[in-house]
Design a protein around this motif. Structure first.
Motif, short mmCIF file in Angstrom:
data_model
loop_
_atom_site.label_atom_id
_atom_site.label_comp_id
_atom_site.label_asym_id
_atom_site.label_seq_id
_atom_site.Cartn_x
_atom_site.Cartn_y
_atom_site.Cartn_z
N ALA A 42 -16.42 10.92 -1.76
CA ALA A 42 -15.65 9.61 -2.07
C ALA A 42 -15.38 8.83 -1.01
CB ALA A 42 -14.61 9.94 -3.31
N LYS A 43 -15.42 7.28 -1.22
CA LYS A 43 -14.92 6.73 -0.10
C LYS A 43 -13.37 6.78 -0.03
CE LYS A 43 -18.40 2.99 -0.12
NZ LYS A 43 -18.74 1.49 -0.49
N LYS A 44 -12.82 6.71 -1.22
CA LYS A 44 -11.27 6.53 -1.14
C LYS A 44 -10.92 6.99 -2.63
CE LYS A 44 -11.40 1.72 -1.12
NZ LYS A 44 -10.94 0.42 -0.37
N VAL A 45 -9.70 7.25 -2.98
CA VAL A 45 -9.04 7.36 -4.31
C VAL A 45 -7.92 6.46 -4.11
CG1 VAL A 45 -7.65 9.03 -5.63
CG2 VAL A 45 -9.81 9.87 -4.26
N ILE A 46 -8.05 5.56 -5.36
CA ILE A 46 -6.84 4.85 -5.68
C ILE A 46 -5.89 5.22 -6.78
CG2 ILE A 46 -6.20 2.45 -5.99
CD1 ILE A 46 -9.01 1.46 -4.80
N PRO A 47 -4.88 5.70 -6.59
CA PRO A 47 -3.88 6.09 -7.80
C PRO A 47 -3.20 5.07 -8.34
CG PRO A 47 -2.78 6.49 -5.48
CD PRO A 47 -3.92 5.78 -5.34
N PHE A 48 -2.97 5.09 -9.59
CA PHE A 48 -2.39 4.47 -10.62
C PHE A 48 -1.40 4.91 -11.64
CE2 PHE A 48 -6.11 1.62 -9.39
CZ PHE A 48 -5.50 0.36 -9.20
N LEU A 49 -0.51 4.28 -11.83
CA LEU A 49 0.91 4.92 -12.81
C LEU A 49 0.28 4.85 -14.22
CD1 LEU A 49 3.91 3.26 -11.28
CD2 LEU A 49 2.97 5.82 -11.22
N THR A 50 -0.47 3.99 -14.78
CA THR A 50 -0.88 3.72 -16.12
C THR A 50 -2.30 3.66 -16.25
OG1 THR A 50 -0.92 1.50 -16.19
CG2 THR A 50 1.22 2.51 -16.55
N VAL A 51 -2.89 3.99 -17.40
CA VAL A 51 -4.32 4.00 -17.83
C VAL A 51 -4.71 2.33 -17.69
CG1 VAL A 51 -5.77 4.28 -19.91
CG2 VAL A 51 -4.12 6.07 -19.14
N GLU A 52 -3.71 1.55 -18.23
CA GLU A 52 -4.05 0.21 -18.46
C GLU A 52 -4.37 -0.46 -16.77
OE1 GLU A 52 -2.31 1.67 -21.93
OE2 GLU A 52 -1.50 1.74 -19.86
N GLU A 53 -3.41 -0.09 -16.09
CA GLU A 53 -3.45 -0.36 -14.60
C GLU A 53 -5.00 -0.08 -14.22
OE1 GLU A 53 0.78 -0.65 -12.98
OE2 GLU A 53 -0.24 1.29 -13.02
#
Length: 235
Positions: A42-53
């Motif tokens: 994977a190139k990178k992982v981008i974490p988010f707090l919410t499903v909507e984001e």
């Protein structure tokens, strides 16, 4: 080197993490997923707090993203993958960007953005993490993601293993909680004999995910150190 430990995402505070080397641990299973995905290309992982984001970020270029994560240990509706590290195989994630949101792990990561260095750790890359900590030569805080804001035995023993590795290779000054984590690991080096009693372990087992548990308990099978910078996790 001073070593401290925070027991859950709810207990993260700026005064404890600012300017430190921080290692976020969500052994079952977010940090194991992140490490595995990056190891598999994977190139990178981008974490988010919410499903909507997560959905909003990926909507305009969906084919280039893998949406992964969970709520209450179950795959999110409309996402490509769950929070099982075994799903993040090279054939699916190679050269892709993984967009991720989980109940505990991604919240812990986002809560430590003021760290000097923010590393992503699990049993599967513990020795690599310990080696990088020594190279960075800074005070360390292990942040256990925990489970729904509560203490989690699995993250605690994982931190204890890393602390043990650091003690073997450097001069360390442990807080009481860091010493306790190390002591727990030394008493349960097989890992399972301790975390078999953990609530989160048994939730995952009840979902038929024993293979995930077996994988996440393996020590040092990957030699990479994911780190968080400018909203992204890379190696």
């Amino acid at each position: 080197m001073k070593i401290d430990l925070i027991i859950s995402a709810d207990d993260i505070s700026e005064v404890k993490t600012k300017g430190k080397t921080v290692v976020v641990i969500d052994m079952l299973r977010a940090t194991s997923v992140i490490t595995t995905a990056l190891n598999n290309g994977a190139k990178k992982v981008i974490p988010f707090l919410t499903v909507e984001e997560a959905l909003e970020y990926s909507k305009d270029n969906r084919k280039n993203f893998i949406l992964g994560g969970e709520r209450r240990a179950v795959k999110i509706e409309g996402f490509d993958l769950s929070n099982s590290p075994l799903e993040y195989v090279k054939e699916l994630v190679n050269d892709k960007v993984v967009i991720m949101t989980t109940s505990n792990g991604t919240r812990a990561i986002k809560g430590c953005e003021n760290a000097k260095n923010l590393l992503i750790g699990a049993m599967i890359n513990a020795k690599a993490i310990a080696k990088r900590i020594i190279e960075l030569d800074n005070d360390v805080v292990f942040v256990n993601a925990g489970t729904q804001g509560q203490f989690s035995m699995d993250d605690f023993i994982c931190a204890g293993y890393m602390i043990k590795l650091l003690e073997e290779n450097d001069n360390v000054d442990l807080t009481d909680v860091a010493f306790t984590a190390k002591h727990i690991y030394e008493s349960h080096e097989d890992i399972q004999s301790f975390i078999v009693n953990a609530r989160h372990y048994n939730i995952i087992k009840s979902l038929g995910l024993e293979e995930d548990l077996g994988y996440c308990m393996k020590k040092d099978i990957l030699d990479i150190v994911p780190f968080y910078e400018n909203g992204e996790i890379i190696i």
